[in-house]
Scaffold this active site. Structure first.
Site, PDB file in Angstrom:
ATOM      1  N   LYS A   1      44.107  43.612  44.465  1.00 33.66           N
ATOM      2  CA  LYS A   1      44.645  43.239  43.153  1.00 33.66           C
ATOM      3  C   LYS A   1      46.045  42.659  43.301  1.00 33.66           C
ATOM      4  O   LYS A   1      46.862  43.163  44.076  1.00 33.66           O
ATOM      5  CB  LYS A   1      44.679  44.490  42.271  1.00 33.66           C
ATOM      6  CG  LYS A   1      45.096  44.251  40.822  1.00 33.66           C
ATOM      7  CD  LYS A   1      44.992  45.564  40.047  1.00 33.66           C
ATOM      8  CE  LYS A   1      45.262  45.392  38.562  1.00 33.66           C
ATOM      9  NZ  LYS A   1      45.076  46.664  37.822  1.00 33.66           N
TER      10      LYS A   1
ATOM     11  N   SER B   1      42.146  46.635  34.024  1.00 34.79           N
ATOM     12  CA  SER B   1      42.820  45.412  34.419  1.00 34.79           C
ATOM     13  C   SER B   1      42.485  44.946  35.831  1.00 34.79           C
ATOM     14  O   SER B   1      42.842  43.837  36.228  1.00 34.79           O
ATOM     15  CB  SER B   1      44.333  45.601  34.301  1.00 34.79           C
ATOM     16  OG  SER B   1      44.775  46.600  35.200  1.00 34.79           O
TER      17      SER B   1
ATOM     18  N   SER C   1      41.925  51.363  34.484  1.00 37.29           N
ATOM     19  CA  SER C   1      41.786  49.996  34.991  1.00 37.29           C
ATOM     20  C   SER C   1      40.992  49.856  36.273  1.00 37.29           C
ATOM     21  O   SER C   1      40.749  48.746  36.731  1.00 37.29           O
ATOM     22  CB  SER C   1      43.169  49.368  35.182  1.00 37.29           C
ATOM     23  OG  SER C   1      43.766  49.124  33.936  1.00 37.29           O
TER      24      SER C   1
END
Length: 384
Positions: free
Chosen positions: A32, A109, A133
């Site tokens: 990420k 996310s 997330s």
């Protein structure tokens, strides 16, 4: 690599070394874009942060641990702006496409990391989990998602959102890979099985009855005693969610205040609105929220002394379509946080996993005492 799912950030490739042998040898790692990786910028889903980032000269220690264990870094992945959503959208870099159902949101996310694994482009998706997330996109994409015990994994070189909730997290498509990752990052050994699985009725009443029935039937196949309870603490899910959101918004404001006050126009309108909400909270509201967190954590610690794991639905409702209204996104986020907040408020680990042979997004989770992360894997093995 061809990325038709918009899982990865379009950065030029840089050489990130990895060990030739190790417990994660042969596995591809997607990271990420909140973690620093030498040779790459870190945008955190925001164009202004990308422009100011520069190329990083060091790699986040957790990423380094994974590549030192043999995982091969293949790229940095898309994320909701500032990691401050559960939907998977981003006005700067676009919404990744859900490989299971392109009409649905990918969840966020850690959207890009989840999509990379679900699309078969990566074996390990490294993300972060503040309000869900990792767990939510894992559920939406049919993956296993691990939110570790708070503080158990190194978070240096990771851009914060709400530090008292933030944890690195991992998504995989197989339980074996997840167990290998846990070992590689040094999680302690686990008991084979808990004394019982606890089903809180109020959490399962919040979801579709057919999905709840399937989950409970699955739990009863684990050869571990199952027992029910009306609730797991003295607070309602609504009270816990409000306390969680209050602390989250205050910490998110503090993490991003300097950039917001200098350049408010660089944020998407919904992100800006949430940051402003955090700025307007009064101290009494924040103190009360922290009081609730402290009492909840004490009650949960007392419950976990009984050597139980708690079963929870991962999602509170069906994921919305990617082209639905902002109001529908908000309703989905609000409903899911009522369940997802329990792990964040307590600091305890949670492992989400799909139920085999069930259509749709039927994802269960096990929620356990601090540092029993590997025990949760052992319990899931009895079901899958």
């Amino acid at each position: 690599m061809q990325d038709r799912w918009n899982a990865f950030m379009p950065y030029p490739d840089a050489d990130v070394g990895f060990a030739a042998t190790g417990p994660l040898s042969g596995l591809r790692l997607a990271v990420k874009d909140l973690f620093d990786v030498a040779g790459y910028p870190t945008a955190a889903g925001n164009a202004a942060l990308l422009a100011a980032s520069g190329i990083k000269t060091s790699t986040a220690p957790l990423v380094q641990t994974l590549v030192d264990a043999g995982a091969r870094f293949i790229g940095k992945t898309n994320t909701d702006e500032l990691a401050y959503s559960l939907i998977g959208g981003n006005i700067h870099f676009g919404m990744p496409i859900n490989p299971r159902d392109p009409n649905l949101i990918p969840g966020g996310s850690s959207s890009g990391s989840a999509v990379a694994v679900a699309a078969g482009l990566a074996d390990i998706g490294l993300g972060t989990d503040t309000s869900g997330s990792v767990r939510l996109p894992a559920a939406v994409n049919g993956l296993i998602g691990w939110r570790p015990t708070h503080g158990s994994l190194d978070n240096r070189g990771l851009r914060p959102l709400a530090p008292s909730f933030d944890v690195p997290g991992v998504m995989t498509s197989s339980l074996e890979t997840m167990a290998s990752v846990m070992s590689a990052v040094g999680m302690p050994a686990a008991n084979d099985r808990p004394s019982s699985i606890l089903i809180p009725e109020n959490a399962f009443e919040a979801i579709d009855k057919d999905a709840a029935d399937k989950m409970i039937a699955c739990l009863r196949s684990a050869a571990i005693p199952v027992r029910g309870a009306r609730t797991i603490c003295s607070f309602s899910l609504d009270e816990l969610a409000l306390a969680f959101i209050t602390i989250l918004q205050r910490e998110a404001w503090e993490s991003n205040r300097q950039l917001f006050e200098s350049s408010p126009q660089v944020f998407a309108p919904d992100i800006a609105a949430r940051l402003l909400s955090g700025s307007r909270l009064n101290e009494e509201e924040v103190r009360e929220a922290r009081r609730i967190r402290e009492h909840f954590s004490t009650e949960i610690d007392r419950l976990f002394r009984e050597d139980v794991v708690i079963a929870l639905p991962t999602l509170a409702m069906t994921p919305p379509r990617r082209d639905t209204s902002p109001e529908s996104f908000a309703a989905f986020r609000s409903a899911c946080i009522k369940i997802l907040c329990l792990s964040g408020l307590s600091g305890c680990p949670q492992l989400a996993f799909p139920i085999a042979n069930c259509a749709g997004n039927v994802s269960l989770s096990f929620f356990g005492a601090r540092s029993v992360d590997k025990t949760l894997v052992n319990v899931v093995k009895r079901l899958l």
